[in-house]
Design a protein around this motif. Sequence first.
Motif, short mmCIF file in Angstrom:
data_model
loop_
_atom_site.label_atom_id
_atom_site.label_comp_id
_atom_site.label_asym_id
_atom_site.label_seq_id
_atom_site.Cartn_x
_atom_site.Cartn_y
_atom_site.Cartn_z
N GLN A 1 0.81 -1.21 0.00
CA GLN A 1 0.00 0.00 0.00
C GLN A 1 0.85 1.27 0.00
OE1 GLN A 1 -2.10 -0.53 3.64
NE2 GLN A 1 -2.78 -2.56 3.09
N ALA A 2 2.14 1.08 -0.08
CA ALA A 2 3.00 2.25 0.12
C ALA A 2 3.19 3.05 -1.15
CB ALA A 2 4.33 1.81 0.67
N TRP A 3 3.76 4.18 -0.96
CA TRP A 3 3.90 5.20 -1.99
C TRP A 3 5.29 5.11 -2.60
CZ3 TRP A 3 1.01 7.92 -4.84
CH2 TRP A 3 1.36 9.17 -5.33
N GLY A 4 5.38 5.02 -3.90
CA GLY A 4 6.67 4.88 -4.55
C GLY A 4 7.49 6.15 -4.53
N ALA A 5 8.73 6.07 -4.97
CA ALA A 5 9.56 7.29 -4.89
C ALA A 5 10.55 7.45 -6.03
CB ALA A 5 10.27 7.35 -3.58
N ILE A 6 11.79 7.41 -5.71
CA ILE A 6 12.87 7.93 -6.53
C ILE A 6 12.80 7.53 -8.00
CG2 ILE A 6 15.34 8.28 -6.48
CD1 ILE A 6 15.08 6.43 -3.84
N GLY A 7 12.56 8.48 -8.87
CA GLY A 7 12.48 8.17 -10.28
C GLY A 7 13.67 8.73 -11.02
N CYS A 8 13.39 9.34 -12.16
CA CYS A 8 14.47 9.98 -12.90
C CYS A 8 14.81 11.26 -12.15
CB CYS A 8 14.02 10.28 -14.31
SG CYS A 8 15.28 11.08 -15.29
N THR A 9 15.83 11.18 -11.33
CA THR A 9 16.14 12.31 -10.46
C THR A 9 17.33 13.10 -10.99
OG1 THR A 9 17.55 10.87 -9.16
CG2 THR A 9 15.30 11.16 -8.40
N LEU A 10 17.39 14.34 -10.60
CA LEU A 10 18.57 15.14 -10.88
C LEU A 10 19.72 14.55 -10.08
CD1 LEU A 10 17.01 18.71 -10.68
CD2 LEU A 10 18.04 17.69 -12.71
N SER A 11 20.88 14.51 -10.67
CA SER A 11 21.99 13.87 -9.97
C SER A 11 22.45 14.73 -8.80
CB SER A 11 23.14 13.64 -10.93
OG SER A 11 23.57 14.86 -11.46
N ASN A 12 22.32 16.01 -8.91
CA ASN A 12 22.70 16.89 -7.81
C ASN A 12 21.69 18.03 -7.78
OD1 ASN A 12 23.95 18.46 -5.91
ND2 ASN A 12 26.00 18.05 -6.69
N PRO A 13 20.51 17.78 -7.19
CA PRO A 13 19.40 18.72 -7.33
C PRO A 13 19.75 20.15 -6.94
CG PRO A 13 18.70 16.75 -6.20
CD PRO A 13 20.17 16.63 -6.36
N ALA A 14 20.42 20.32 -5.81
CA ALA A 14 20.68 21.69 -5.35
C ALA A 14 21.49 22.47 -6.39
CB ALA A 14 21.42 21.65 -4.02
N TYR B 1 14.05 24.33 -2.56
CA TYR B 1 13.31 23.48 -3.49
C TYR B 1 12.69 22.32 -2.73
CZ TYR B 1 17.14 20.11 -3.35
OH TYR B 1 18.07 19.19 -2.93
N LYS B 2 11.74 21.71 -3.40
CA LYS B 2 11.00 20.64 -2.76
C LYS B 2 10.91 19.46 -3.74
CE LYS B 2 6.46 20.08 -0.65
NZ LYS B 2 5.22 20.77 -0.32
N GLU B 3 11.08 18.25 -3.23
CA GLU B 3 10.98 17.07 -4.09
C GLU B 3 9.67 16.35 -3.80
OE1 GLU B 3 14.30 14.41 -3.66
OE2 GLU B 3 15.69 16.07 -3.48
N ASP B 4 9.01 15.93 -4.87
CA ASP B 4 7.78 15.16 -4.69
C ASP B 4 7.83 13.92 -5.56
OD1 ASP B 4 5.91 16.54 -2.87
OD2 ASP B 4 6.24 18.19 -4.27
#
Lengths: 250, 431
Positions: free
Chosen positions: A18-31, A44-47
Amino acid sequence: MNKLLLSAVFGLLLLAQQAWGAIGCTLSNPAQDLKYLFPEMTSYKEDAREFGKIKEGEKHFKNLKVRLGSDLDPVYETYETPYTVYTVFKGETVIGIVHGVNVPGKGGVIQVFVSADPTTGEIKRAFFQRIESPAAKQLKSKEFLAQFNGVTLADLYKHDYYKVADPKSEKDKLGNLQPPANLDEKGKPDYEASLRGIRKNLILLDLFVFEQKAEPFYQRAQESIAKFNAEAKTGEAEAKTEPKSEAKSE
Amino acid sequence: MRTPCALLSLGLLIAVGTLAAAEDPFADLERPKSDDPFADLEGAKPAEKKPNETPVKNRPIESKGFFEDNFTIKKEVYGAVTWSDHAAKPRDFYSRQSVGFEILKKFSTRSATVASFNVQGRLVRRDNFLDTPFDAEGRERDGFFFEYHNLYWDFYNVLNPVLGDAKGDHVGRFNFRLGRFYLPFGLNLQTDTHGSLLQLSNDRNFGFERDWYAGLWGSLNQDLNYDFYYLLGAGYDLSFKGQKGLVGTRVSLANKYSIEHGVEAGLAFLYGERLSWHALEHSASVERDSEGNKIVDTLRLGLDFRYTRTVPTGSLVFTNELSLGKDENDEVFTQLHQLGYLNRSRKFGFDVQYRRFFQNMILGAPSLGGAHAPASSKTDASVIGEFTWYFRNDLGNTNLHWIKVNVERETEYHQKRKLDTKLTVQYYRYW
């Protein structure tokens, strides 16, 4: 004790359904990456987003394929594939949305990111984070990517209609889209894959962030294309019958 | 006169309108005179926004529950069997089976992600334990054992409260980590070896690849990242047994070099005291100098480098880790070199790894009768070949499913005995 531990572990496994998935195509260094895109940002905020966890996810997943106009890749584009949306702030004001997708290219994976205007959904900048392609250099050129600045998903849907009904229309923002200079035959599949990546990215952003505001454009484009094709068919049929009636009158 | 003119005008308008309608399927919409089927939909532009189209920035933030908002739980199944050349009977194979989970939770305010939490746990069943690179901590865990791996918090941009208006200039620079995670030494911080058989150097170099620590990490500038921590030097257990702990730091290339050029590299330094039965076991002089406890004076300088190159059929990855330093008075030099290939389909790949750990024990070690240990007894080295068949191999490691066949051949061993060969078959699923 071990039974207790076993129960705890399997309990968690069940919870996982029932859990919520996460990490997809992410920025390698978001900041760093976001700061580069938005020098004025303060936070910034990640969703995390995933089809399996959104309302009517299966329907939207099928719709993605239809709106893309091509089959989804079994490695990079599965129902379970997670995505990450970055919302960029200056103080408390949203100044940008950034989102990335993976698409298969001929040479390997292509990771296409766009930063979008948070109000209109227009692309402010498109860029590749990773591109395994013999044409990587050409596709990453500023001149090529700058053509997408200001483009919305609605523009892409409208382009579907214009390229069929009125290829020279000035209203078609993508009518004059040019492939990168010096792109050879080997690079063409990855050029097509890149366009597909940008389209897929905007379709998902429209779903995840913009409450599908481009959807009426998709519907209208499809209706108009169907109508145009039907009329064209009728026109052809009439053109075929005309000489016969002329012959009869003679 | 005006009336007929008006009627004529109206008639013309209707006629034009009808003509337009004939050409334009969207004539019934908001802008009937346009030949653009999308004209009525253009109201979505900011200047003509519909009442229900609120800009994202003004929308209320959705209120989600703890488990709906950026909460991930992953499941894991891991099964491995290893046959050794040294086994007395062919049926004496090492079996390591486990089920596990990983939880990742991110915490956000309205305008920022401020923290994240990660925990990995496994319930493992081990029978006939064998020393293998992929299970360095398993020696005293025969039977069922519940073990944790990652268990840490990250707090992002922790200096924001004191940076005031300058906080925008330091986004991503001052993040605080607290808990148990990979050592800030070598490539492990940027390599997930949780489910893989091939490991990097730290397990063998320090006796553990993870430790409890607290410290800062982030970007120094556009080109460099940093990690700077105080580590407990305890490895698995969260325990103080008189050790002072370690100071560890690593400066590495910013991620853009990996993305744009396929290059990752770092320079690391680790100094202090750690608890390690492993170090004592490998060196009589370390055992003597540690004076009966398991506390080992530790110094290491490390260099790491990884290069990923796309080739026509897939990608090649060259991995290298070097470290130089001391355990007590012993000189230590470790090296690891690995070449990997992953097919473009991401369905199969193979790797070859060479690992060598050299330790120069000092003169007069009591257990060696006061003589230098012979060269062959100071070194552990092996060559490992591995083939992997992937059923799932997502880019971000979010969904993994594979079978691996791994063969390790020792080329040197720190004690005199016949060199061993081990064959391992692993099934792994993470989803």
